[in-house]
Motif scaffolding. Sequence first.
Motif, PDB file in Angstrom:
ATOM      1  N   PRO A 132       0.256  -1.365  -0.130  1.00 33.02           N
ATOM      2  CA  PRO A 132       0.090   0.117   0.589  1.00 33.02           C
ATOM      3  C   PRO A 132       0.706   0.882  -0.091  1.00 33.02           C
ATOM      4  O   PRO A 132       1.995   1.607   0.978  1.00 33.02           O
ATOM      5  N   GLN A 133       0.609   1.888  -0.508  1.00 32.97           N
ATOM      6  CA  GLN A 133       1.180   3.554  -0.591  1.00 32.97           C
ATOM      7  C   GLN A 133       1.007   4.475   0.398  1.00 32.97           C
ATOM      8  O   GLN A 133       2.451   4.766   0.875  1.00 32.97           O
ATOM      9  N   LYS A 134       0.544   4.663   1.299  1.00 36.79           N
ATOM     10  CA  LYS A 134      -0.076   5.131   2.228  1.00 36.79           C
ATOM     11  C   LYS A 134      -0.814   4.345   3.743  1.00 36.79           C
ATOM     12  O   LYS A 134      -0.093   3.797   4.126  1.00 36.79           O
ATOM     13  N   LYS A 135      -2.290   4.271   3.155  1.00 35.77           N
ATOM     14  CA  LYS A 135      -2.062   3.729   4.837  1.00 35.77           C
ATOM     15  C   LYS A 135      -2.479   1.953   5.166  1.00 35.77           C
ATOM     16  O   LYS A 135      -2.464   1.576   3.721  1.00 35.77           O
ATOM     17  N   GLY A 136      -2.471   1.541   6.456  1.00 39.85           N
ATOM     18  CA  GLY A 136      -1.893   0.247   5.591  1.00 39.85           C
ATOM     19  C   GLY A 136      -0.398  -0.154   5.303  1.00 39.85           C
ATOM     20  O   GLY A 136      -0.440  -1.162   5.517  1.00 39.85           O
ATOM     21  N   ARG A 137       1.017   1.151   4.607  1.00 42.99           N
ATOM     22  CA  ARG A 137       1.344   0.624   4.735  1.00 42.99           C
ATOM     23  C   ARG A 137       2.505  -0.146   5.776  1.00 42.99           C
ATOM     24  O   ARG A 137       3.237  -1.820   5.487  1.00 42.99           O
ATOM     25  N   GLN A 138       2.550   0.379   6.635  1.00 46.63           N
ATOM     26  CA  GLN A 138       4.283   0.243   7.783  1.00 46.63           C
ATOM     27  C   GLN A 138       3.142  -1.485   8.306  1.00 46.63           C
ATOM     28  O   GLN A 138       4.287  -2.266   9.001  1.00 46.63           O
ATOM     29  N   SER A 139       1.249  -0.943   9.082  1.00 43.26           N
ATOM     30  CA  SER A 139       1.619  -2.745   9.138  1.00 43.26           C
ATOM     31  C   SER A 139       0.969  -3.921   8.738  1.00 43.26           C
ATOM     32  O   SER A 139       1.784  -4.567   8.828  1.00 43.26           O
ATOM     33  N   LYS A 140       1.453  -3.870   7.079  1.00 47.02           N
ATOM     34  CA  LYS A 140       1.924  -4.655   6.489  1.00 47.02           C
ATOM     35  C   LYS A 140       2.962  -4.973   6.428  1.00 47.02           C
ATOM     36  O   LYS A 140       3.116  -6.103   6.802  1.00 47.02           O
TER      37      LYS A 140
END
Length: 231
Positions: free
Chosen positions: A145-153
Amino acid sequence: MYLVTLPPKMGILYIVPTPVGNLEDMTLRAIRVLKEADLVLAEDTRTSGVLLKHFQIQQHLISHHKFNEHGTSANVVERLKAGQTVALISDAGTPGISDPGFFLVREAVRAGIEVQTLPGATAFVPALVSSGLPCDRFCFEGFLPQKKGRQSKIESLRDEERTMIFYESPYRVIKTLQQFSDVFGPDRQVSVCREISKVHEESIRGTLAEAIAHFTDHEPRGEFVIVLAGK
């Protein structure tokens, strides 16, 4: 005497891979299927038009991409039910792999239509095999994901033991490698491949820290496949 009208034999939906770089990667079967199809669905008709012209394939192209596939698929399924042969291609690689294709295939399968996918080009397989990392077990993550959910992924993959594969653009590759380093550690092994099957194909192998240093000194260009070692 009674005349029995049989329903028309349903057509076949072919999923046809196209070269990700070198045009010589186009298979003979893919060329034949595209020549014989009643209709060719293309992600970008201009890009695919160049490819078909190169192989002297004269077929009617219809635009079929992620922004219109929900609207066009119903009509395509009706064509297939009527007995037409339809081929789906993307701009490069195998449709459905980070490209449009899944929705149409699902609708065709639900309608009882035969779907045949041709073996052929896709970027992540050569990147994985040439990485020097274990390729007997792997997980394909595609684009993060480019923004939302990127770090959690990324965090969700912290304990992943299989080799991991990601697609990335040149504009985010350093950011992605840095995020990987923060989560997996700077010493995690990685192979960063760019421009698969093209003139300037290159693979940078080493630790995440070494890959970050390389692309900090050398501007990232082209399309990237990141192959990251598992835990």
